[in-house]
Design a protein around this motif. Structure first.
Motif, PDB file in Angstrom:
ATOM      1  N   ALA A  28       0.886  -1.177   0.089  1.00 55.09           N
ATOM      2  CA  ALA A  28      -0.125   0.112   0.128  1.00 55.09           C
ATOM      3  C   ALA A  28       0.889   1.272  -0.047  1.00 55.09           C
ATOM      4  CB  ALA A  28      -0.894  -0.109   1.164  1.00 55.09           C
ATOM      5  N   ASP A 100      -1.518  -3.545  -9.149  1.00 53.69           N
ATOM      6  CA  ASP A 100      -1.744  -4.342  -8.043  1.00 53.69           C
ATOM      7  C   ASP A 100      -1.445  -3.417  -6.617  1.00 53.69           C
ATOM      8  OD1 ASP A 100       0.999  -4.378  -9.046  1.00 53.69           O
ATOM      9  OD2 ASP A 100       1.513  -5.969  -7.953  1.00 53.69           O
ATOM     10  N   LYS A 103      -4.218  -1.334  -5.809  1.00 57.96           N
ATOM     11  CA  LYS A 103      -5.466  -1.956  -5.195  1.00 57.96           C
ATOM     12  C   LYS A 103      -5.251  -2.051  -3.756  1.00 57.96           C
ATOM     13  CE  LYS A 103      -8.547  -5.565  -5.896  1.00 57.96           C
ATOM     14  NZ  LYS A 103      -9.665  -6.082  -6.835  1.00 57.96           N
ATOM     15  N   ALA A 104      -3.647  -2.536  -3.357  1.00 57.76           N
ATOM     16  CA  ALA A 104      -3.236  -2.497  -2.227  1.00 57.76           C
ATOM     17  C   ALA A 104      -3.839  -1.360  -1.303  1.00 57.76           C
ATOM     18  CB  ALA A 104      -1.915  -2.978  -2.177  1.00 57.76           C
ATOM     19  N   TYR A 106      -5.761   1.086  -2.270  1.00 58.00           N
ATOM     20  CA  TYR A 106      -7.248   1.182  -2.238  1.00 58.00           C
ATOM     21  C   TYR A 106      -7.482   0.478  -0.952  1.00 58.00           C
ATOM     22  CZ  TYR A 106     -11.950   0.033  -3.550  1.00 58.00           C
ATOM     23  OH  TYR A 106     -13.455  -0.354  -3.349  1.00 58.00           O
ATOM     24  N   GLU A 107      -7.214  -0.957  -0.817  1.00 55.98           N
ATOM     25  CA  GLU A 107      -7.701  -1.747   0.400  1.00 55.98           C
ATOM     26  C   GLU A 107      -7.373  -1.158   1.657  1.00 55.98           C
ATOM     27  OE1 GLU A 107      -6.288  -5.635  -1.053  1.00 55.98           O
ATOM     28  OE2 GLU A 107      -7.982  -5.883  -2.277  1.00 55.98           O
ATOM     29  N   ALA A 108      -6.059  -0.724   1.537  1.00 57.15           N
ATOM     30  CA  ALA A 108      -5.383  -0.060   2.791  1.00 57.15           C
ATOM     31  C   ALA A 108      -6.311   1.286   3.405  1.00 57.15           C
ATOM     32  CB  ALA A 108      -4.106   0.149   2.925  1.00 57.15           C
ATOM     33  N   SER A 110      -9.264   2.158   2.365  1.00 55.65           N
ATOM     34  CA  SER A 110     -10.826   1.875   2.501  1.00 55.65           C
ATOM     35  C   SER A 110     -11.138   1.306   3.891  1.00 55.65           C
ATOM     36  CB  SER A 110     -11.375   0.944   1.620  1.00 55.65           C
ATOM     37  OG  SER A 110     -10.745  -0.380   1.885  1.00 55.65           O
ATOM     38  N   ASP A 111     -10.034   0.812   4.690  1.00 57.08           N
ATOM     39  CA  ASP A 111      -9.998   0.448   6.009  1.00 57.08           C
ATOM     40  C   ASP A 111      -9.249   1.146   6.812  1.00 57.08           C
ATOM     41  OD1 ASP A 111     -11.677  -1.643   5.267  1.00 57.08           O
ATOM     42  OD2 ASP A 111      -9.904  -3.023   4.976  1.00 57.08           O
ATOM     43  N   GLU A 132     -12.465   3.676  -6.227  1.00 53.90           N
ATOM     44  CA  GLU A 132     -13.891   2.650  -6.161  1.00 53.90           C
ATOM     45  C   GLU A 132     -14.290   2.494  -7.618  1.00 53.90           C
ATOM     46  OE1 GLU A 132     -15.633   3.531  -1.781  1.00 53.90           O
ATOM     47  OE2 GLU A 132     -16.594   4.520  -3.459  1.00 53.90           O
ATOM     48  N   GLU A 136     -14.063  -1.222  -8.706  1.00 51.30           N
ATOM     49  CA  GLU A 136     -15.532  -1.569  -8.911  1.00 51.30           C
ATOM     50  C   GLU A 136     -15.931  -2.153 -10.165  1.00 51.30           C
ATOM     51  OE1 GLU A 136     -17.169  -2.526  -6.001  1.00 51.30           O
ATOM     52  OE2 GLU A 136     -15.543  -1.658  -5.202  1.00 51.30           O
ATOM     53  N   LYS A 139     -14.492  -5.294 -11.165  1.00 54.17           N
ATOM     54  CA  LYS A 139     -15.563  -6.509 -10.429  1.00 54.17           C
ATOM     55  C   LYS A 139     -16.608  -6.790 -11.464  1.00 54.17           C
ATOM     56  CE  LYS A 139     -14.490  -5.761  -5.695  1.00 54.17           C
ATOM     57  NZ  LYS A 139     -15.033  -5.312  -4.335  1.00 54.17           N
TER      58      LYS A 139
END
Length: 142
Positions: A28, A100, A103-104, A106-108, A110-111, A132, A136, A139
């Motif tokens: 991240a 990649d 995305k890491a 984004y995930e980090a 988002s939380d 997103e 998104e 997906k």
């Protein structure tokens, strides 16, 4: 599939500055570093475009003056209009090669557990909307 983030030119520096304040680890953090570099490059382009577009309204670093030596108000208004137009132009950041890492990031974020307020909260929302949208759509196969 090409992955992009789109910000207004005037949003670039605040987003980059915000990203620099986050406490992130590993992939991240690397994603953040890549994104800051992309943002910095786009911001440099914006500043250069802005300088070129405003050049006709200035002489020796100052707004053009009228015959009485006062700032030419009509010229000033035109310069302000040109600057405002450039600020809202889209700055598209293509990051497919680093998907990649992004995305890491984004995930980090988002939380993200840190507290955000005022301007940081607004910038966080803007950044999350862009991330997103990028991930998104992935997906959904778009």
């Amino acid at each position: 599939m090409t992955k992009t983030l789109t910000f207004k030119n005037a949003e670039l520096a605040p987003v980059g500055n915000f990203l620099a304040t986050l406490s992130l680890k590993n992939k991240a953090s690397r994603g953040r570093t890549k994104l800051i570099k992309f943002i910095s490059t786009k911001n440099d382009e914006y500043n250069e475009d802005r300088k070129e577009a405003l050049e006709p309204f200035f002489k020796d670093g100052e707004l053009l003056k009228d015959a009485a030596g006062n700032v030419d108000q009509e010229n000033n208004a035109k310069a302000a209009k040109v600057a405002a137009e450039i600020e809202v132009e889209p700055a598209v950041i293509e990051f497919t090669e680093y998907s990649d890492k992004m995305k890491a990031l984004y995930e980090a974020i988002s939380d993200y557990s840190g507290e955000l307020s005022d301007t940081d909260a607004t910038i966080y929302d803007l950044l999350m909307d862009q991330l997103e949208t990028a991930f998104e759509n992935e997906k959904e196969g778009k």
